[in-house]
Design an enzyme around this catalytic site. Structure first.
Site, PDB file in Angstrom:
ATOM      1  N   GLY A  10      25.495   6.313  19.985  1.00 17.12           N
ATOM      2  CA  GLY A  10      25.602   5.416  18.839  1.00 17.12           C
ATOM      3  C   GLY A  10      24.516   4.360  18.833  1.00 17.12           C
ATOM      4  O   GLY A  10      24.792   3.173  18.614  1.00 17.12           O
ATOM      5  N   ALA A  11      23.263   4.794  19.038  1.00 12.40           N
ATOM      6  CA  ALA A  11      22.184   3.832  19.263  1.00 12.40           C
ATOM      7  C   ALA A  11      21.310   3.564  18.041  1.00 12.40           C
ATOM      8  O   ALA A  11      20.290   2.887  18.162  1.00 12.40           O
ATOM      9  CB  ALA A  11      21.303   4.319  20.415  1.00 12.40           C
ATOM     10  N   GLY A  14      23.722  -1.402  14.915  1.00 10.30           N
ATOM     11  CA  GLY A  14      24.737  -2.255  15.521  1.00 10.30           C
ATOM     12  C   GLY A  14      24.480  -2.583  16.977  1.00 10.30           C
ATOM     13  O   GLY A  14      23.338  -2.729  17.418  1.00 10.30           O
ATOM     14  N   ILE A  15      25.571  -2.688  17.740  1.00  7.71           N
ATOM     15  CA  ILE A  15      25.433  -3.097  19.137  1.00  7.71           C
ATOM     16  C   ILE A  15      24.758  -2.027  19.978  1.00  7.71           C
ATOM     17  O   ILE A  15      24.143  -2.342  21.000  1.00  7.71           O
ATOM     18  CB  ILE A  15      26.785  -3.522  19.746  1.00  7.71           C
ATOM     19  N   GLY A  16      24.859  -0.769  19.573  1.00 16.12           N
ATOM     20  CA  GLY A  16      24.178   0.288  20.316  1.00 16.12           C
ATOM     21  C   GLY A  16      22.675   0.116  20.276  1.00 16.12           C
ATOM     22  O   GLY A  16      21.991   0.190  21.310  1.00 16.12           O
ATOM     23  N   SER A 138      37.965  -2.215  22.743  1.00 17.49           N
ATOM     24  CA  SER A 138      38.202  -3.259  21.746  1.00 17.49           C
ATOM     25  C   SER A 138      39.513  -3.965  22.057  1.00 17.49           C
ATOM     26  O   SER A 138      40.417  -3.386  22.678  1.00 17.49           O
ATOM     27  CB  SER A 138      38.270  -2.636  20.349  1.00 17.49           C
ATOM     28  N   TYR A 163      43.148   3.974  15.520  1.00 10.79           N
ATOM     29  CA  TYR A 163      42.051   3.271  16.185  1.00 10.79           C
ATOM     30  C   TYR A 163      42.549   2.564  17.447  1.00 10.79           C
ATOM     31  O   TYR A 163      41.915   2.621  18.513  1.00 10.79           O
ATOM     32  CB  TYR A 163      41.426   2.256  15.228  1.00 10.79           C
TER      33      TYR A 163
END
Length: 280
Positions: A10-11, A14-16, A138, A163
């Protein structure tokens, strides 16, 4: 030369992306595992331009497609001798129940099962690298319950429940990794990145999306959200915290459900059966 070999899912945003950028700036060799190769190549060039680190590679890996995950793991196994850091960062939530091409509910597959398959497939490389495995969970795990009778959320689907269960499973997975592989030099950590203003909400619709839009002014940046992942990837002397959950670079409390050892082991065994079934 790179000081560490790091793989991150997930790069592309966002945070990735922020995590990959920061670790490349610290001379890590970085492998970006992405669904969209075009976006991945663009992020690669951005990282190289900003950090001067040319040791950045892109590999296609769609966590919702278990064959894609197997192919990514095989490619990494061909290219690398060892992995020092694996950051299972990718995650998603969906307002409506959706099913992957393997027949699994998409929240469960994207957040847990795909990462389970990736991590276990890469275990020989991770052992050689005495790796740290970092699972982005999370605070949403606190609404999660391990519903083994309906892992695929086929009955009365709720995006928040699906989730929450997936994020709880991230913590179960972390604890199992720490317990099973500590004697092989493996460290595993989970974390809450904060409520980040990112593309995570793309899978949400209707009222779920309205709620997230209302919360957006109170969200933190991707760079702020990446801080704990970067800390866990780079901070020395974390061995004594193997298996723990972090928030704002400190150990944080988890829900009582995370202390269910039988549920942890049950999830591991069921996950193994599901990935084996997907090969048939």
């Amino acid at each position: 030369m790179p000081i560490k070999t790091t793989v991150i899912t997930g790069a592309t945003s966002g945070i990735g992306k922020a995590t990959a950028m920061a670790l490349a700036a610290q001379d890590h060799e970085v492998y970006l595992l992405v669904r969209n190769i075009i976006k991945g190549e663009a992020v690669k060039q951005e990282i190289i331009a900003q950090t001067g680190n040319k040791h950045v590679s892109v590999i296609k890996c769609d966590l919702a497609d278990l064959q894609s995950v197997r192919e990514a793991a095989a490619e990494l196994s061909q290219k690398l001798v060892a992995i020092n850091i694996l950051i299972n960062n990718a995650g998603a939530g969906f307002s409506e129940r959706r099913v992957s091409k393997d027949g699994f509910e998409l929240t469960f597959t994207t957040n847990h099962l795909g990462h389970f398959l990736l991590t276990t497939s890469l275990m020989p490389l991770l052992k050689r690298g005495h790796a740290r495995i970092i699972n982005v969970s999370s605070e949403g795990h606190k609404i999660g319950r391990p519903n083994f009778d309906d892992l695929q959320s086929a009955q009365n689907y709720s995006s928040f429940k699906a989730y929450g269960m997936a994020k709880l499973f991230n913590i179960y997975f972390t604890q199992s990794l720490a317990q099973k592989f500590a004697d092989k030099g493996i460290l595993a950590f989970s974390l809450h990145p904060g409520v980040v203003n990112s593309s995570f909400t793309e899978g949400l619709k209707g009222f779920d999306k309205i709620l997230m839009k209302m919360a957006r002014p109170f969200m933190i940046t991707s760079q702020q959200g990446a801080e704990t992942s970067i800390y866990l990837a780079t901070e020395p002397g974390l061995d004594k915290f193997n298996g723990r959950y972090f928030k704002k670079k400190n150990i944080a409390k988890t829900s009582s459900a995370t202390r269910d050892l039988a549920a942890q082991e049950k999830l591991w065994k069921i996950s193994e059966k599901l990935i084996s079934k997907s090969m048939l």
